[in-house]
Design an enzyme around this catalytic site. Structure first.
Site, PDB file in Angstrom:
ATOM      1  N   ASP A   9      64.193  53.370  26.728  1.00 52.39           N
ATOM      2  CA  ASP A   9      63.825  53.910  28.027  1.00 52.39           C
ATOM      3  C   ASP A   9      62.440  54.549  27.855  1.00 52.39           C
ATOM      4  O   ASP A   9      61.982  54.780  26.732  1.00 52.39           O
ATOM      5  CB  ASP A   9      64.869  54.940  28.460  1.00 52.39           C
ATOM      6  CG  ASP A   9      64.476  55.676  29.713  1.00 52.39           C
ATOM      7  OD1 ASP A   9      64.190  55.019  30.725  1.00 52.39           O
ATOM      8  OD2 ASP A   9      64.417  56.921  29.662  1.00 52.39           O
ATOM      9  N   ASP A  35      60.555  57.320  30.396  1.00 53.32           N
ATOM     10  CA  ASP A  35      60.425  58.727  30.786  1.00 53.32           C
ATOM     11  C   ASP A  35      61.532  59.560  30.158  1.00 53.32           C
ATOM     12  O   ASP A  35      62.719  59.276  30.335  1.00 53.32           O
ATOM     13  CB  ASP A  35      60.471  58.860  32.307  1.00 53.32           C
ATOM     14  CG  ASP A  35      59.294  58.167  32.970  1.00 53.32           C
ATOM     15  OD1 ASP A  35      58.166  58.647  32.809  1.00 53.32           O
ATOM     16  OD2 ASP A  35      59.510  57.131  33.635  1.00 53.32           O
ATOM     17  N   THR A  46      62.706  50.345  31.503  1.00 52.52           N
ATOM     18  CA  THR A  46      62.495  51.529  32.327  1.00 52.52           C
ATOM     19  C   THR A  46      62.862  51.292  33.784  1.00 52.52           C
ATOM     20  O   THR A  46      62.756  50.166  34.284  1.00 52.52           O
ATOM     21  CB  THR A  46      61.023  51.995  32.241  1.00 52.52           C
ATOM     22  OG1 THR A  46      60.819  53.104  33.114  1.00 52.52           O
ATOM     23  CG2 THR A  46      60.057  50.876  32.607  1.00 52.52           C
ATOM     24  N   SER A  47      63.264  52.361  34.459  1.00 52.34           N
ATOM     25  CA  SER A  47      63.516  52.300  35.897  1.00 52.34           C
ATOM     26  C   SER A  47      62.226  52.387  36.701  1.00 52.34           C
ATOM     27  O   SER A  47      62.241  52.218  37.919  1.00 52.34           O
ATOM     28  CB  SER A  47      64.455  53.439  36.314  1.00 52.34           C
ATOM     29  OG  SER A  47      65.712  53.304  35.695  1.00 52.34           O
ATOM     30  N   ASP A  71      67.774  59.082  27.483  1.00 51.65           N
ATOM     31  CA  ASP A  71      67.776  60.541  27.592  1.00 51.65           C
ATOM     32  C   ASP A  71      68.680  61.078  28.684  1.00 51.65           C
ATOM     33  O   ASP A  71      68.983  62.267  28.682  1.00 51.65           O
ATOM     34  CB  ASP A  71      66.352  61.068  27.819  1.00 51.65           C
ATOM     35  CG  ASP A  71      65.814  60.713  29.196  1.00 51.65           C
ATOM     36  OD1 ASP A  71      65.382  61.636  29.928  1.00 51.65           O
ATOM     37  OD2 ASP A  71      65.813  59.519  29.542  1.00 51.65           O
TER      38      ASP A  71
END
Length: 225
Positions: free
Chosen positions: A20, A22, A113-114, A170
């Site tokens: 991921d 962020d 990542t989103s 996270d």
């Protein structure tokens, strides 16, 4: 000091690592909350309860879930994206992440990542991290985290089975996505304001670990000597 609570899992080797972005390899918390905070206040949302809910998900999914009357989630998400691309002040790499990523074979890791691709590249550049050769972004999936589609696609792009992947995450939406994909999960706690209850091993940052690369190019995580 990173903690690895499961010795057997820590000693395992993998075909690839999926990260991921962020909160996992960069800290963009302040920038993201500035942009989302301004948007939330315009729409009468209470910041303390809203802001923790927007991390780790696609913007359009966060907005759609609010069911705000008279709101076009597509248009609102596009507005927020413009603001986030313009505001990368204070975006920094998680400690040790740059060296850790640089030590990995390019074909054996990817970012999942989103964030949309333009935002992901802007934040990576601001943090001084390399642009990966393989990346899965918001545009690449029909359903965002916690759905496993993103990590299934990431595993496909690095050419390994999802069960042969270690996912670095996270937040719970990402942890759930990695778990549902059948991958092992490592939780990075560098940006956590409150403890995250998890059964998975955790890392506070990347300073005290290094990547092991076997003769077969398989990856493992080792503590620094």
């Amino acid at each position: 000091m990173p903690s690895m609570t499961d010795t057997a899992r820590a000693a395992r080797t993998y075909g690839a690592f999926l990260f991921d972005m962020d909160g996992t390899i960069i800290n963009s918390l302040a920038a993201a909350e500035r942009v989302w905070g301004r948007w939330a206040l315009r729409h009468g949302l209470e910041l303390e309860s809203f802001l923790p809910t927007m991390h780790g998900k696609r913007g359009i999914d966060t907005i759609s879930a609010l069911n705000l009357p008279g709101i076009d989630p597509v248009a609102e998400a596009a507005e927020i994206l413009r603001g986030e691309i313009e505001d990368v002040e204070g975006v920094v790499a998680i400690e040790g992440a740059a060296d850790f990523l640089a030590s990995l074979p390019q074909e054996r890791w990817a970012i999942v990542t989103s964030a949309p691709a333009d935002l992901a590249r802007a934040r990576l550049a601001a943090a001084g991290l390399p642009q990966p050769s393989i990346m899965v972004t918001a545009e690449d999936v029909l359903v965002g985290k916690p759905d496993p589609q993103c990590y299934l696609r990431g595993a496909e792009r690095v050419g390994v089975d999802p069960s042969d992947v270690l996912v670095f995450e996270d937040v719970m939406a990402g942890v759930a996505a990695g778990e549902a994909a059948g991958a092992d999960v490592m939780v990075v706690t560098a940006t956590h304001r409150h403890p995250l209850e998890t059964e998975y091993p955790t890392l506070s940052d990347y300073r005290c670990i290094r990547a092991g690369i076997g003769p077969d190019r398989r990856l493992s995580i080792r503590r620094c000597d």
